[in-house]
Design a protein around this motif. Structure first.
Motif, mmCIF file in Angstrom:
data_model
loop_
_atom_site.group_PDB
_atom_site.id
_atom_site.type_symbol
_atom_site.label_atom_id
_atom_site.label_comp_id
_atom_site.label_asym_id
_atom_site.label_seq_id
_atom_site.Cartn_x
_atom_site.Cartn_y
_atom_site.Cartn_z
ATOM 1 N N LEU B 6 3.211 -6.372 -2.100
ATOM 2 C CA LEU B 6 4.252 -6.277 -3.190
ATOM 3 C C LEU B 6 5.539 -5.050 -2.309
ATOM 4 O O LEU B 6 4.598 -4.416 -1.958
ATOM 5 N N PRO B 7 6.086 -4.400 -2.267
ATOM 6 C CA PRO B 7 7.494 -3.693 -2.260
ATOM 7 C C PRO B 7 6.923 -2.773 -2.472
ATOM 8 O O PRO B 7 6.327 -2.147 -4.268
ATOM 9 N N ARG B 8 6.664 -1.906 -1.814
ATOM 10 C CA ARG B 8 6.437 -0.143 -2.604
ATOM 11 C C ARG B 8 6.950 0.547 -2.742
ATOM 12 O O ARG B 8 7.813 1.002 -0.887
ATOM 13 N N ARG B 9 7.696 1.366 -3.823
ATOM 14 C CA ARG B 9 8.612 2.611 -2.981
ATOM 15 C C ARG B 9 7.960 4.265 -3.143
ATOM 16 O O ARG B 9 7.003 4.552 -3.475
ATOM 17 N N THR B 10 8.362 4.039 -1.751
ATOM 18 C CA THR B 10 7.680 5.443 -1.117
ATOM 19 C C THR B 10 8.332 6.927 -1.327
ATOM 20 O O THR B 10 9.744 6.797 -1.697
#
Lengths: 123, 154
Positions: B6-10
């Protein structure tokens, strides 16, 4: 069928037109305006006339007339104001508000033109 | 499915400067012109049908003055106004849109509108579902400006 911008532009071609607004009477907000003058803020007119429309709708309901407003005419010393609720499926809760100069307009023709514009307006 | 990443918001370091520190609280200041502020708040309720009440709160969430009927908690409203302001201020800073001015929440049964009064104070207005919100938006900013003058003059 005409979209909002075309309808507003058409309404401004009515003889004597000063300004036109499409207003949501559930909130008093305008969906579109055309015309107006530096002295006349159509968003103020829209918010104020929302209360006029609501009062009339409530009165009709209280009188149990089971009817609806076709249009409303308010005559000032130098202007006519015509309010016309939208009747189409997409126009629920909206009304057109047209300000006319009394000296430069033909009321019967303006009322007829506004009806045509309202009938053709597709949102 | 199991190994889908899953894309992660860093967290990203904001390039914008942090917002300025909040000024000291106005709440509880005995020198404020409370009667005049009360009159402004009451007039707002009397002049616009559908206004249930209003509070003047600090940006810190503390109540300064209120005009709300029983059933609404003015302290809660002041806290919610500050919460709304917090989001508005972040949006203003991140999108470089300037100072917070106004925010409206519409729910199924009514509205809560929050207006900036000054850098320290907020005006929160609770309205019925049937309120003419355009009229409120025309009427409330001048009220906020007058209250700001009252606060500044004290």
């Amino acid at each position: 069928m005409a979209n909002l911008d075309t309808a507003l532009k058409d309404a401004m071609t009515i003889d004597g037109a000063i300004g036109i607004a499409l207003v949501d009477y559930t909130s008093g907000m305008t969906l579109g305006v055309a015309g107006g003058t530096p002295e006349i803020d159509l968003t103020v007119a829209a918010a104020g006339n929302t209360d006029v429309v609501r009062a009339k709708l409530r009165t009709i309901e209280m009188l149990q007339l089971n009817d609806e407003i076709e249009d409303m005419l308010i005559t000032l010393g130098s202007q006519y104001h015509i309010i016309r609720p939208l009747t189409g499926r997409t126009g629920k809760g909206l009304f057109l508000y047209l300000m006319l100069s009394k000296a430069r307009s033909n009321l019967a023709l303006a009322r007829h033109r506004l009806r045509t514009i309202e009938e053709q307006l597709e949102l | 499915m199991g190994d889908t990443i899953l894309p992660r918001r860093t967290a990203r370091r904001p390039e914008v400067p942090p917002p300025p520190r909040l000024p000291p609280s106005l709440a509880g200041n005995p020198g404020l012109p409370y009667p005049a502020i009360g009159t402004e708040l009451a007039d707002l309720r009397l002049q616009i049908p559908g206004v249930q009440g209003s509070v003047l709160g600090g940006v810190d969430g503390l109540l300064i003055a209120h005009d709300v009927p029983t059933g609404l908690d003015p302290d809660d409203l002041a806290a919610m106004a500050a919460t709304t302001f917090g989001l508005g201020r972040q949006v203003g800073v991140r999108l470089r849109q300037g100072e917070f001015q106004q925010s409206t929440v519409r729910n199924a049964g009514g509205y809560l509108s929050v207006y900036a009064v000054s850098s320290q104070a907020l005006l929160a207005v609770v309205g019925h579902d049937a309120i003419n919100v355009a009229r409120l938006h025309l009427h409330a900013p001048p009220v906020a400006a007058r209250i700001a003058a009252l606060l500044a003059g004290s």
